[in-house]
Structure formats: structure tokens, C-alpha cells
Design an enzyme around this catalytic site. Structure first.
Site: not given
Length: 312
Positions: A159, A184
Site C-alpha cells: 500500500s 500497519y
């Protein structure tokens, strides 16, 4: 898998869909594995690959949910896999290897995001363990099937959160203070570095690897975020409608990972970070190489498996 005889891709970008990317590409006879291929981007990827003729295996922690989601999609199978459980990864890989099918495409799509502090395995932080370590172990255990025919592609879904890779080397499992977004981001950084190092190690065997940023997509990945958080961030309104113009549909988000897995332009390339159906960045500088090698060594130590060196 040789894709050089397939039609070239022209004009694909952020608004392209997975179906458009695969137009004119025949994947008949090809075998693909898509982790998490029963929800969100993964389901859109599974549908597109199957429609192009590929046989697709969907590993899933919730096999009943997965079978319901892919019901009616020809050529799709479901098997059990919990990426946070290295025993489950080993058992799944053993079943695949025992079946004797060479793998042409492996898309490491499954992931979790911004979870409450959760520990799995040997006390590992769950996002790093699931998003990175589980996929690292899976690829290394499946290595004989990835090299069986030569030319396999491994796509690791990262991402934008990891676009400037940062690993908290002194406390990779957040034993001393936990931040869900930092964890994350670290897991997505690991995805990018893993793909770069896997490509370097695997290219002699004909295996190429790329990482992918699918962009902004509302999917079940946001299950751990409250509506209030997403409204406060300006992502959605009170009715759940996406507000940011960057948000795309799952079929558009899946386009880049499908492109990375099948594009004839990438038949002799790899290691890059892709977004909007293009290789946006490469991670081949000295600092990137050092970080990727260090991450590989750490991952091998933690999981006990390394297809290129010492193993359990």
C-alpha cells in the site's frame, strides 16, 4: 509461464479494471493462487483471472465464507490457510506440493489493517505476522512449485503506507508501545522489501516478484475502523459514501495486481513497486538492498524457513 507472446498493454491507468487489463490475454492452463481471494480486491482478482481461463486456488481462513463468495465462478477452488499460523501455512503448502501442480501466479493479497494490539504465534504483532511473515513463509514453502515450469510471478499487495519503507528493527513486534497505523505501515514496508529481495533471489530460476499499491478502495480491509474514524478522516460521509475522489471500485483496485501478474511488459522485469498499472518506483539502492536483505534474514530466523539458505 511465458507471456511475451501476449498482446501488449496500452493506456491502462488508475481507472482501468482488472477485466480490461486481461482483455485479450488467455490464461488457459495457468494455475494461480490468490490469498484472501474471496473478499474485496481479492475477489475481484479471482473473478478476473478465472474469467481469463486460469485455474484459481483461494486459500482462506474462513473456508465456509470463501466457498460461498466464489460459488459459481468456474475454475476456482478453496483451501484452508491461516497466515498467522505457521503450522497452517506449512500444511497448506504441503497439500499444494503434493498435488504436483506448478504455480504460474501467486498473488499475496490477504491482509489486515489497523487492528487492535493482537499477538499471534510466538508473541508476534499480528499485522507484521499476517501481512508479511505468513506470506514470506508461504512463498518459501511453495518454492518448488513456483520454479517447476519457470517464469512464475509473485505479486505482493502492499500500500502507499509503506512506500518509504521503514522497519522498527529494535522492536519489530511493538513490545514497547503499540500504534496500529505504525504497525500497519511497517507490515506494508515489509511487503515492498520482501518483493524486491525475492525478485533478486528468484530471477535466476525465472521467478519475478513485484509489489503493488492498489490505491484507495473501500473494502472489508477497513473492518477494524469505526465509522466515526473514517468520517473524521474525511474518507466517508455519515451514510458511508466515499468522499475522497481517489477512491476506486474493487475492480479498479484489483487492476494493478492483475497487471503485475500477467502483463507481457513485465516478462523480464521485476522487483519494482507498481501503482496505476505502471512500475512507479524501484528499490535497488544500497540502503534498500541492505534493508531487504536484513528483513529476509530476520524473516528466515522467525519462521524457520528459507528456500535460498538455511531452513528448519
Amino acid at each position: 509461464m511465458t507471456l511475451s507472446d501476449q498482446p501488449d498493454d496500452l493506456g491502462f491507468g488508475i481507472d482501468s479494471t482488472a477485466t480490461e487489463v486481461l482483455a485479450g490475454i488467455d490464461l488457459s492452463g495457468r494455475f494461480a493462487i490468490v490469498t484472501g481471494g474471496y473478499s474485496g480486491l481479492g475477489l475481484a482478482t479471482t473473478r478476473a483471472l478465472a474469467a481469463a481461463g486460469a485455474r484459481v486456488l483461494v486459500p482462506a481462513r474462513r473456508t465456509d465464507v470463501a466457498r460461498e463468495a466464489v460459488a459459481g465462478i468456474a475454475g476456482v477452488e478453496v483451501d484452508e490457510l491461516d497466515l498467522a499460523d505457521l503450522g497452517s501455512v506449512r500444511n497448506f503448502a504441503d497439500r499444494v506440493l503434493d498435488a504436483g501442480r506448478p504455480i504460474d501466479i501467486l498473488i499475496n493479497n490477504a491482509g489486515i489493517m489497523a487492528t487492535p494490539l493482537t499477538r499471534v504465534g510466538e508473541g508476534w504483532e499480528a499485522q507484521f505476522a499476517t501481512n508479511h511473515l505468513g506470506h514470506y513463509a508461504l512463498v518459501n514453502r511453495l518454492w518448488p512449485a513456483l520454479t517447476a515450469d519457470g517464469g512464475a510471478r509473485v505479486v505482493v499487495v502492499a500500500s502507499g503506507a509503506g512506500e518509504t519503507p521503514r522497519i522498527n528493527w529494535d522492536d519489530v513486534h511493538f513490545q514497547n508501545g503499540y500504534d496500529k497505523w505504525a504497525a500497519y505501515s511497517q507490515s506494508k514496508s515489509a511487503n515492498i522489501l520482501f518483493a524486491a529481495e525475492l525478485d533478486r533471489l528468484g530471477r535466476a530460476a525465472g521467478v519475478r516478484a513485484l509489489s503493488v499499491n492498489p490505491g484507495y478502495i473501500l473494502t472489508p480491509l477497513q473492518r477494524h475502523l469505526s465509522k466515526e474514524e473514517m468520517v473524521g478522516a474525511g474518507w466517508i460521509d455519515e451514510n458511508g459514501t466515499a468522499l475522497l475522489p481517489e477512491f476506486r471500485a474493487p475492480e479498479q483496485g484489483a487492476a494493478t495486481q492483475v497487471w503485475a501478474a500477467t502483463s507481457p511488459r513485465l516478462a523480464d522485469a521485476g522487483g519494482g513497486y507498481c501503482q496505476a498499472c505502471t512500475v512507479a518506483k524501484t528499490f535497488d539502492g544500497p540502503a534498500d538492498r541492505e534493508a531487504a536483505e536484513r528483513l529476509w534474514a530476520l524473516s528466515a530466523e522467525l519462521t524457520g524457513v528459507d528456500a535460498f539458505g538455511k531452513s528448519e
